[in-house]
Enzyme design. Structure first.
Site, PDB file in Angstrom:
ATOM      1  N   CYS A   4      13.827  33.762 -27.812  1.00 40.84           N
ATOM      2  CA  CYS A   4      14.354  33.154 -29.036  1.00 40.84           C
ATOM      3  C   CYS A   4      15.750  32.568 -28.851  1.00 40.84           C
ATOM      4  CB  CYS A   4      14.375  34.185 -30.153  1.00 40.84           C
ATOM      5  SG  CYS A   4      12.775  34.969 -30.428  1.00 40.84           S
ATOM      6  N   HIS A  58      19.197  32.593 -35.338  1.00 39.46           N
ATOM      7  CA  HIS A  58      17.753  32.668 -35.123  1.00 39.46           C
ATOM      8  C   HIS A  58      17.133  33.418 -36.291  1.00 39.46           C
ATOM      9  CE1 HIS A  58      13.866  33.729 -33.742  1.00 39.46           C
ATOM     10  NE2 HIS A  58      14.193  34.974 -33.402  1.00 39.46           N
ATOM     11  N   ASN A  78       9.349  33.906 -38.250  1.00 36.69           N
ATOM     12  CA  ASN A  78      10.042  33.854 -36.964  1.00 36.69           C
ATOM     13  C   ASN A  78       9.330  32.858 -36.046  1.00 36.69           C
ATOM     14  OD1 ASN A  78      11.049  34.288 -34.384  1.00 36.69           O
ATOM     15  ND2 ASN A  78      10.983  36.518 -34.505  1.00 36.69           N
TER      16      ASN A  78
END
Length: 350
Positions: free
Chosen positions: A130, A277, A307
């Protein structure tokens, strides 16, 4: 010379799945209320069986290239033609992804390079979970800085993590969504330091490989390959130790933001927005409290997208850019954290 973002774009699968729809379809023992209260997620976008990370990356790339060429609002054919024309000037294509189209090779970036017809562009993938987009920005700056002739790079974060989600794992299957975000970076004559500075002004990047087994795809690589005749009960999937990742992520956000602020001599008042993020709203809330930074300084869109790993920051950038939420001179901090374990971020003057 400054490394500036001159175009942004995003691409999402057609199918949007709310929490209630997810629970009903997958038979998960949870509720919309529980998911929202523990993660901040309300929905996510899910690819069909045929769509890959590379497909989403290609669509996001065209949108970013069209904007960079000044055709963001043009009709479909005109906009696409402008995107393909600008693609011919790209010096590099970098894709950050945790789930590429193929294992090992070819890179997803090479696939997108071919589809765009960007014949002069070098192309490769970045595997930093990520944090991939934050890593990619610094790599792109290095590519343009080493060779004066290299002036334009396409950076994409693209993921289809729902394809490797274990739908029987209640703690993790609610978290992920698919999507891609892209930016076109250009070397300009603007200053990158001092008064009137523009573009990417700093990056801080870290790794903690000792925590690698907290977030990984256990099966299918050289460490744990498939064997002839082996019966596979479930496909390869993402495994996550939720508590370990949560503890790591909170510390990672705090360290990254604090390091960038100290390096640039910033106070909270100097920062226009922090784009973290989008993993879990509770991670951001916990980190924000430790940093003593007001809630309104953080941009969150996890409620809509869930996500999307390396795609989450560029998706947020495009959403803000097209929504008129960014203006010239704004100071942005990006913060990534994820598999590897990796973490880090960037300071950008818009």
């Amino acid at each position: 010379m400054a490394i500036e973002i001159i175009g942004t774009g995003r691409a999402l699968p057609a199918r949007r799945l709310t929490n209630d729809e997810l629970v009903a379809e997958k038979g998960i023992d949870t509720t919309d209320e529980w998911i929202r209260s523990h993660t901040g997620i309300g929905s996510r976008y899910i690819t069909d069986d045929e769509t890959t990370s590379g497909d989403l990356a290609f669509e996001a790339a065209k949108n970013a290239l069209a904007m960079a060429a000044g055709f963001a609002e043009a009709g479909g054919a005109e906009r696409e033609a402008a995107a393909f024309e600008l693609a011919q000037t790209l010096d590099a294509i970098i894709i950050a992804t945790a789930f590429p189209d193929y294992i090992g090779c070819p890179s997803t970036a090479c696939i997108v390079q071919h589809k765009l017809g960007a014949r002069k562009a070098l192309a490769f993938d970045v595997t930093a979970g990520c944090t991939g987009f934050a890593y990619g920005l610094e790599i792109a700056a290095g590519i343009m800085g080493i060779r004066e002739a290299r002036k334009r790079v396409l950076l994409i974060g693209a993921e289809t993590l729902t394809k490797i989600t274990n739908w029987e794992d209640r703690s993790s299957c609610i978290l992920f969504g698919d999507g891609a975000g892209a930016v076109v970076l250009e070397k300009t004559d603007a200053p990158c330091a001092g008064e009137g500075r523009r573009g990417l002004v700093n990056s801080v990047l870290f790794a903690d490989g000792g925590g690698g087994e907290s977030l990984l795809i256990k099966k299918g690589g050289g460490r744990n390959p498939y064997k002839a005749g082996e019966v596979v009960d479930i496909p390869p999937h993402l495994y996550m130790n939720g508590q370990e990742v949560y503890n790591f992520a909170v510390k990672a956000v705090v360290e990254t933001v604090d390091t960038l602020m100290k390096a640039e001599g910033l106070s909270a008042e100097d920062i226009s927005v922090i784009i973290p993020h989008q993993a879990n709203a509770r991670i951001v809330q916990a980190a924000r409290k430790r940093l003593h930074i007001p809630e309104e300084k953080f941009y969150l869109n996890i409620e809509e997208y869930a996500n999307t790993s390396a795609a989450s920051i560029p998706i947020a950038l495009d959403e803000m850019n097209r929504g008129g939420l960014l203006k010239k001179g704004d100071l942005l901090l990006t913060v990534g954290f994820g598999a590897g374990l990796t973490y880090g971020g960037n300071a950008i003057v818009w």
